[in-house]
Design an enzyme around this catalytic site. Structure first.
Site, PDB file in Angstrom:
ATOM      1  N   ARG A  94       0.878  -1.186   0.000  1.00 42.39           N
ATOM      2  CA  ARG A  94       0.000   0.000   0.000  1.00 42.39           C
ATOM      3  C   ARG A  94       0.903   1.220   0.000  1.00 42.39           C
ATOM      4  O   ARG A  94       1.697   1.415   0.931  1.00 42.39           O
ATOM      5  CB  ARG A  94      -0.904   0.017   1.232  1.00 42.39           C
ATOM      6  CG  ARG A  94      -1.590   1.361   1.446  1.00 42.39           C
ATOM      7  CD  ARG A  94      -2.652   1.346   2.510  1.00 42.39           C
ATOM      8  NE  ARG A  94      -3.817   0.599   2.070  1.00 42.39           N
ATOM      9  CZ  ARG A  94      -5.001   0.627   2.670  1.00 42.39           C
ATOM     10  NH1 ARG A  94      -5.169   1.396   3.734  1.00 42.39           N
ATOM     11  NH2 ARG A  94      -6.008  -0.091   2.221  1.00 42.39           N
ATOM     12  N   HIS A 121      -7.530   0.624  -6.014  1.00 44.42           N
ATOM     13  CA  HIS A 121      -7.678  -0.228  -4.832  1.00 44.42           C
ATOM     14  C   HIS A 121      -8.332  -1.550  -5.262  1.00 44.42           C
ATOM     15  O   HIS A 121      -9.458  -1.865  -4.896  1.00 44.42           O
ATOM     16  CB  HIS A 121      -8.523   0.482  -3.775  1.00 44.42           C
ATOM     17  CG  HIS A 121      -8.420  -0.102  -2.395  1.00 44.42           C
ATOM     18  ND1 HIS A 121      -7.594  -1.179  -2.086  1.00 44.42           N
ATOM     19  CD2 HIS A 121      -9.048   0.223  -1.226  1.00 44.42           C
ATOM     20  CE1 HIS A 121      -7.726  -1.460  -0.787  1.00 44.42           C
ATOM     21  NE2 HIS A 121      -8.596  -0.640  -0.253  1.00 44.42           N
ATOM     22  N   GLN A 124      -9.972  -4.245  -2.802  1.00 38.18           N
ATOM     23  CA  GLN A 124     -11.270  -3.799  -2.288  1.00 38.18           C
ATOM     24  C   GLN A 124     -12.365  -4.136  -3.300  1.00 38.18           C
ATOM     25  O   GLN A 124     -13.424  -4.658  -2.947  1.00 38.18           O
ATOM     26  CB  GLN A 124     -11.217  -2.277  -2.055  1.00 38.18           C
ATOM     27  CG  GLN A 124     -12.531  -1.677  -1.614  1.00 38.18           C
ATOM     28  CD  GLN A 124     -12.911  -2.055  -0.192  1.00 38.18           C
ATOM     29  OE1 GLN A 124     -12.106  -1.881   0.718  1.00 38.18           O
ATOM     30  NE2 GLN A 124     -14.109  -2.578   0.013  1.00 38.18           N
ATOM     31  N   ASP A 214     -17.443   6.555  -0.899  1.00 40.69           N
ATOM     32  CA  ASP A 214     -16.139   6.490  -0.227  1.00 40.69           C
ATOM     33  C   ASP A 214     -15.893   7.867   0.395  1.00 40.69           C
ATOM     34  O   ASP A 214     -16.618   8.833   0.101  1.00 40.69           O
ATOM     35  CB  ASP A 214     -15.061   6.150  -1.269  1.00 40.69           C
ATOM     36  CG  ASP A 214     -13.666   6.042  -0.677  1.00 40.69           C
ATOM     37  OD1 ASP A 214     -13.537   5.843   0.540  1.00 40.69           O
ATOM     38  OD2 ASP A 214     -12.683   6.170  -1.451  1.00 40.69           O
ATOM     39  N   CYS A 254     -16.661   1.298   1.323  1.00 42.44           N
ATOM     40  CA  CYS A 254     -15.439   0.505   1.535  1.00 42.44           C
ATOM     41  C   CYS A 254     -14.884   0.688   2.947  1.00 42.44           C
ATOM     42  O   CYS A 254     -14.097  -0.132   3.396  1.00 42.44           O
ATOM     43  CB  CYS A 254     -14.397   0.871   0.496  1.00 42.44           C
ATOM     44  SG  CYS A 254     -13.991   2.624   0.481  1.00 42.44           S
ATOM     45  N   ARG A 282     -13.429  -8.944   2.639  1.00 41.40           N
ATOM     46  CA  ARG A 282     -12.036  -8.661   2.267  1.00 41.40           C
ATOM     47  C   ARG A 282     -11.174  -9.875   2.587  1.00 41.40           C
ATOM     48  O   ARG A 282     -10.273 -10.240   1.829  1.00 41.40           O
ATOM     49  CB  ARG A 282     -11.504  -7.435   3.036  1.00 41.40           C
ATOM     50  CG  ARG A 282     -12.222  -6.121   2.773  1.00 41.40           C
ATOM     51  CD  ARG A 282     -11.948  -5.601   1.372  1.00 41.40           C
ATOM     52  NE  ARG A 282     -10.531  -5.492   1.095  1.00 41.40           N
ATOM     53  CZ  ARG A 282      -9.761  -4.452   1.456  1.00 41.40           C
ATOM     54  NH1 ARG A 282     -10.294  -3.415   2.061  1.00 41.40           N
ATOM     55  NH2 ARG A 282      -8.462  -4.430   1.151  1.00 41.40           N
TER      56      ARG A 282
HETATM   57  N1  NVA Z   1     -10.129   6.571  -1.111  1.00 38.50           N
HETATM   58  C1  NVA Z   1      -9.738   6.118   0.196  1.00 38.50           C
HETATM   59  C2  NVA Z   1      -9.947   4.658   0.328  1.00 38.50           C
HETATM   60  C3  NVA Z   1      -9.719   4.110   1.713  1.00 38.50           C
HETATM   61  C4  NVA Z   1      -9.870   2.633   1.785  1.00 38.50           C
HETATM   62  C5  NVA Z   1      -8.286   6.498   0.439  1.00 38.50           C
HETATM   63  O1  NVA Z   1      -7.460   6.343  -0.471  1.00 38.50           O
HETATM   64  O2  NVA Z   1      -7.958   6.954   1.544  1.00 38.50           O
HETATM   65  N1   CP Z   2     -11.234  -0.298   2.970  1.00 39.23           N
HETATM   66  C1   CP Z   2      -9.941  -0.331   3.309  1.00 39.23           C
HETATM   67  O1   CP Z   2      -9.046  -0.567   2.513  1.00 39.23           O
HETATM   68  O2   CP Z   2      -9.736  -0.115   4.639  1.00 39.23           O
HETATM   69  P1   CP Z   2      -8.304   0.163   5.314  1.00 39.23           P
HETATM   70  O3   CP Z   2      -7.801   1.444   4.739  1.00 39.23           O
HETATM   71  O4   CP Z   2      -8.589   0.232   6.776  1.00 39.23           O
HETATM   72  O5   CP Z   2      -7.403  -0.990   4.951  1.00 39.23           O
END
Ligand code: NVA
Ligand code: CP
Length: 297
Positions: A94, A121, A124, A214, A254, A282
């Protein structure tokens, strides 16, 4: 997301269903093997579901915080990929820049799995497709409406919809549309589906089977929070918006959620069992992804 085919997705979804019914079905798949999990951003669901999933597959996860290895600063991606490939059977990462993930994939001898970047993502979305299929017993022909920021979630969702033959409507403020390259790629992957990109939430939500939202402020955008909250205010999933969707529609998120921003508490509570099911999935979906990918490179 587009690195996997439509067939791959359906294979992963079938596998996820079997693993959900019997979590220890493949309890020795990763026996004596380790998977590296690199995180440059916070995570609850992705990190814990990967760690638990790896444990249930008989393997060991090694969590590495980005500031411990500083990809591109302490050493370059090529060296990190080459070295890690000699220790572990897979790398989950990530980070901010998508390029860091694709470079890691280029140089690594083991599969590299995107656990979220600024652009995408995919884990997800694979899991969300699993949830939608559990609820509607199909994907093809459904309409999904995404309301909010044109971000990483919607990019992967566009590709996921194309690969599973779902129509997709997206409503974002005009300043924050999804990147055109993802809209075009989805069109190219599946010219038969309807893809709509609009600035009017009720147009997108009309007759939708699934409403998806989101956060308005993604990780790394904290400095823009005040301005974004103002611009995104009309892009909330609330009773009024839900009323234009299909009668049996569901709401997905999500998570993490910011209630009274992108979704009202009332709607969240109404659909919380589905949203938590979505989060649980997940685990099952990522185990299926690991089963499908590990050992293939
Ligand atoms: N769009 C959000 C998704 C979190 C799972 C982010 O990138 O923070
Ligand atoms: N939805 C998701 O990816 O959650 P986290 O950012 O907590 O991993």
């Amino acid at each position: 997301m587009a690195d996997i085919s439509s067939n791959d997705i359906f294979e992963i979804l079938d596998l996820a269903k079997k693993l959900k019914a019997k979590p220890l079905l493949k309890a020795s798949f990763l026996k004596n093997q380790s998977i590296a999990l690199i995180f440059a951003k916070p995570s609850l669901r992705t990190r814990v579901s990967f760690e638990v999933g790896i444990t249930q597959l008989g393997g060991k996860s090694i969590v590495i915080k980005m500031d411990e290895i500083n990809v591109g600063i302490r050493e370059n991606v090529e060296d990190i990929a080459n070295v890690l490939s000699r220790y572990v059977s897979g790398i989950v990462i990530r980070t901010y820049e998508q390029k860091q993930i694709s470079d890691l994939g280029k140089y690594s001898a083991v599969p590299v799995i995107n656990a979220l970047s600024n652009e995408e993502h995919p884990c997800q979305i694979v899991s969300d497709l699993f949830t939608i299929k559990e609820i509607f017993s199909k994907l093809s022909g459904l309409k999904i409406a995404y309301i909010g920021d044109g971000n990483n979630i919607v990019h992967s969702l566009l590709i996921g919809a194309a690969l599973t033959n779902m129509d997709i409507s997206i409503a974002t403020p005009k300043q924050y549309p999804p990147e055109k390259s993802y809209v075009n790629l989805a069109k190219k992957l599946n010219p038969k589906i309807n893809i709509e990109v609009t600035n009017i939430p009720s147009d997108a939500a009309k007759n939708a089977n699934v409403l998806y939202t989101d956060v308005w402020v993604s990780m790394g955008q904290e400095k823009e929070a005040k301005q974004r909250k103002k611009i995104f205010a009309p892009y909330q999933i609330n009773d009024k918006l839900l009323s234009v969707a299909n009668k049996n529609s569901i709401v997905l998120h999500c998570l993490p959620a910011h209630k009274e921003q992108e979704i009202t508490s009332k709607i969240f509570d109404e659909f919380s069992s589905i949203i938590y099911q979505q989060a649980e999935n997940r685990l099952h979906a990522q185990k299926a992804i690991l089963l499908k990918l590990i050992g293939t490179k």
